[in-house]
Design a protein around this motif. Structure first.
Motif, PDB file in Angstrom:
ATOM      1  N   ALA A  63       0.811  -1.227   0.000  1.00 20.17           N
ATOM      2  CA  ALA A  63       0.000   0.000   0.000  1.00 20.17           C
ATOM      3  C   ALA A  63       0.840   1.271   0.000  1.00 20.17           C
ATOM      4  O   ALA A  63       0.357   2.331  -0.423  1.00 20.17           O
ATOM      5  CB  ALA A  63      -0.919  -0.014   1.214  1.00 20.17           C
ATOM      6  N   LEU A  64       2.080   1.205   0.457  1.00 19.14           N
ATOM      7  CA  LEU A  64       2.906   2.402   0.637  1.00 19.14           C
ATOM      8  C   LEU A  64       3.064   3.256  -0.620  1.00 19.14           C
ATOM      9  O   LEU A  64       2.918   4.478  -0.542  1.00 19.14           O
ATOM     10  CB  LEU A  64       4.279   2.012   1.198  1.00 19.14           C
ATOM     11  N   PRO A  65       3.360   2.708  -1.789  1.00 18.19           N
ATOM     12  CA  PRO A  65       3.501   3.571  -2.964  1.00 18.19           C
ATOM     13  C   PRO A  65       2.232   4.359  -3.280  1.00 18.19           C
ATOM     14  O   PRO A  65       2.301   5.515  -3.671  1.00 18.19           O
ATOM     15  CB  PRO A  65       3.839   2.605  -4.104  1.00 18.19           C
ATOM     16  N   PHE A  66       1.088   3.748  -3.070  1.00 23.59           N
ATOM     17  CA  PHE A  66      -0.175   4.434  -3.356  1.00 23.59           C
ATOM     18  C   PHE A  66      -0.444   5.535  -2.335  1.00 23.59           C
ATOM     19  O   PHE A  66      -0.865   6.629  -2.680  1.00 23.59           O
ATOM     20  CB  PHE A  66      -1.324   3.426  -3.380  1.00 23.59           C
ATOM     21  N   VAL A  67      -0.165   5.241  -1.067  1.00 23.50           N
ATOM     22  CA  VAL A  67      -0.361   6.241  -0.020  1.00 23.50           C
ATOM     23  C   VAL A  67       0.601   7.404  -0.224  1.00 23.50           C
ATOM     24  O   VAL A  67       0.221   8.568  -0.092  1.00 23.50           O
ATOM     25  CB  VAL A  67      -0.185   5.596   1.378  1.00 23.50           C
ATOM     26  N   ALA A  68       1.848   7.109  -0.547  1.00 26.33           N
ATOM     27  CA  ALA A  68       2.823   8.172  -0.790  1.00 26.33           C
ATOM     28  C   ALA A  68       2.395   9.029  -1.973  1.00 26.33           C
ATOM     29  O   ALA A  68       2.559  10.258  -1.952  1.00 26.33           O
ATOM     30  CB  ALA A  68       4.204   7.571  -1.035  1.00 26.33           C
ATOM     31  N   GLY A  69       1.823   8.429  -2.984  1.00 26.29           N
ATOM     32  CA  GLY A  69       1.339   9.190  -4.132  1.00 26.29           C
ATOM     33  C   GLY A  69       0.191  10.105  -3.766  1.00 26.29           C
ATOM     34  O   GLY A  69       0.136  11.259  -4.194  1.00 26.29           O
ATOM     35  N   VAL A  70      -0.725   9.636  -2.959  1.00 29.79           N
ATOM     36  CA  VAL A  70      -1.857  10.452  -2.547  1.00 29.79           C
ATOM     37  C   VAL A  70      -1.393  11.646  -1.714  1.00 29.79           C
ATOM     38  O   VAL A  70      -1.931  12.741  -1.813  1.00 29.79           O
ATOM     39  CB  VAL A  70      -2.875   9.599  -1.752  1.00 29.79           C
ATOM     40  N   PHE A  71      -0.364  11.471  -0.913  1.00 26.71           N
ATOM     41  CA  PHE A  71       0.103  12.549  -0.051  1.00 26.71           C
ATOM     42  C   PHE A  71       1.170  13.413  -0.710  1.00 26.71           C
ATOM     43  O   PHE A  71       1.952  14.066  -0.045  1.00 26.71           O
ATOM     44  CB  PHE A  71       0.620  11.984   1.275  1.00 26.71           C
ATOM     45  N   GLY A  72       1.231  13.403  -2.037  1.00 21.47           N
ATOM     46  CA  GLY A  72       2.074  14.353  -2.743  1.00 21.47           C
ATOM     47  C   GLY A  72       3.370  13.811  -3.283  1.00 21.47           C
ATOM     48  O   GLY A  72       4.155  14.563  -3.844  1.00 21.47           O
ATOM     49  N   GLY A  73       3.643  12.549  -3.155  1.00 22.99           N
ATOM     50  CA  GLY A  73       4.901  11.985  -3.628  1.00 22.99           C
ATOM     51  C   GLY A  73       5.051  12.027  -5.133  1.00 22.99           C
ATOM     52  O   GLY A  73       6.150  12.150  -5.643  1.00 22.99           O
ATOM     53  N   TRP A  74       3.946  11.990  -5.876  1.00 20.21           N
ATOM     54  CA  TRP A  74       4.041  12.012  -7.327  1.00 20.21           C
ATOM     55  C   TRP A  74       4.414  13.405  -7.824  1.00 20.21           C
ATOM     56  O   TRP A  74       4.959  13.569  -8.891  1.00 20.21           O
ATOM     57  CB  TRP A  74       2.726  11.594  -7.964  1.00 20.21           C
TER      58      TRP A  74
END
Length: 172
Positions: A63-74
């Motif tokens: 789940a971490l990559p998706f959560v990081a993306g939602v919180f601005g990582g992308w």
């Protein structure tokens, strides 16, 4: 109760048959159970805590990559490193990149606690019962698998007789 010699009905308190005078053999004492509830379940509970620890870490790593993306990582890749979210400057989570790391520390800490609990139970450490009860209470709010495992652990270890049973099988 009946006499083993003549079949005469007897009272439980009688020591000798009133008809034939045959002595009544003493009643055999009930044998203790071969294994207590703790002995029957400790291996299973220990293994389940270790499996649950691995399950928690694997689930979070997926789940971490998706959560990081939602919180601005992308956003770091999409706008030349300016720190803006891909969703635009008004996206509410663009400044919360610390949250996935914080959650990761909590998940890995909880998994470490669960793994230590499982290993201690399998090794029959004297303090493992207490640790299992504490870990179970901390895991009660983890939906489905954590809650079920916590309830099972508490059912095995929480009653007072379980403490005495565990002390008998714990290694010094």
């Amino acid at each position: 109760m009946f006499c083993s010699g003549c079949g005469q009905a007897m009272q439980a308190f009688e020591q000798v048959c009133p008809r034939c005078g045959r002595p009544v053999p003493p009643m055999p004492l009930a044998r203790p159970a071969a294994y207590s509830r703790v002995q029957r379940h400790i291996q299973t509970v220990g293994i389940l805590w270790i499996v649950w620890a691995a399950w928690s870490m694997i689930g979070w790593l997926i789940a971490l990559p998706f959560v990081a993306g939602v919180f601005g990582g992308w956003g770091w890749w999409g706008h030349g490193g300016h720190g803006f979210s891909t969703f635009g400057p008004g996206f509410p989570f663009q400044h919360m990149m610390w949250l996935p790391g914080f959650i990761t520390v909590i998940v890995f800490g909880r998994a470490l606690l669960a793994a230590i609990t499982g290993i201690a139970l399998l090794r029959r450490a004297p303090w493992a019962r207490t640790l299992a009860i504490v870990t179970a209470f901390l895991t009660l709010i983890k939906p489905l698998t954590g809650t079920v495992l916590a309830i099972y652990t508490l059912w095995v270890f929480l009653p007072a007789p379980s403490g005495q049973e565990y002390e008998q099988i714990a290694l010094p």
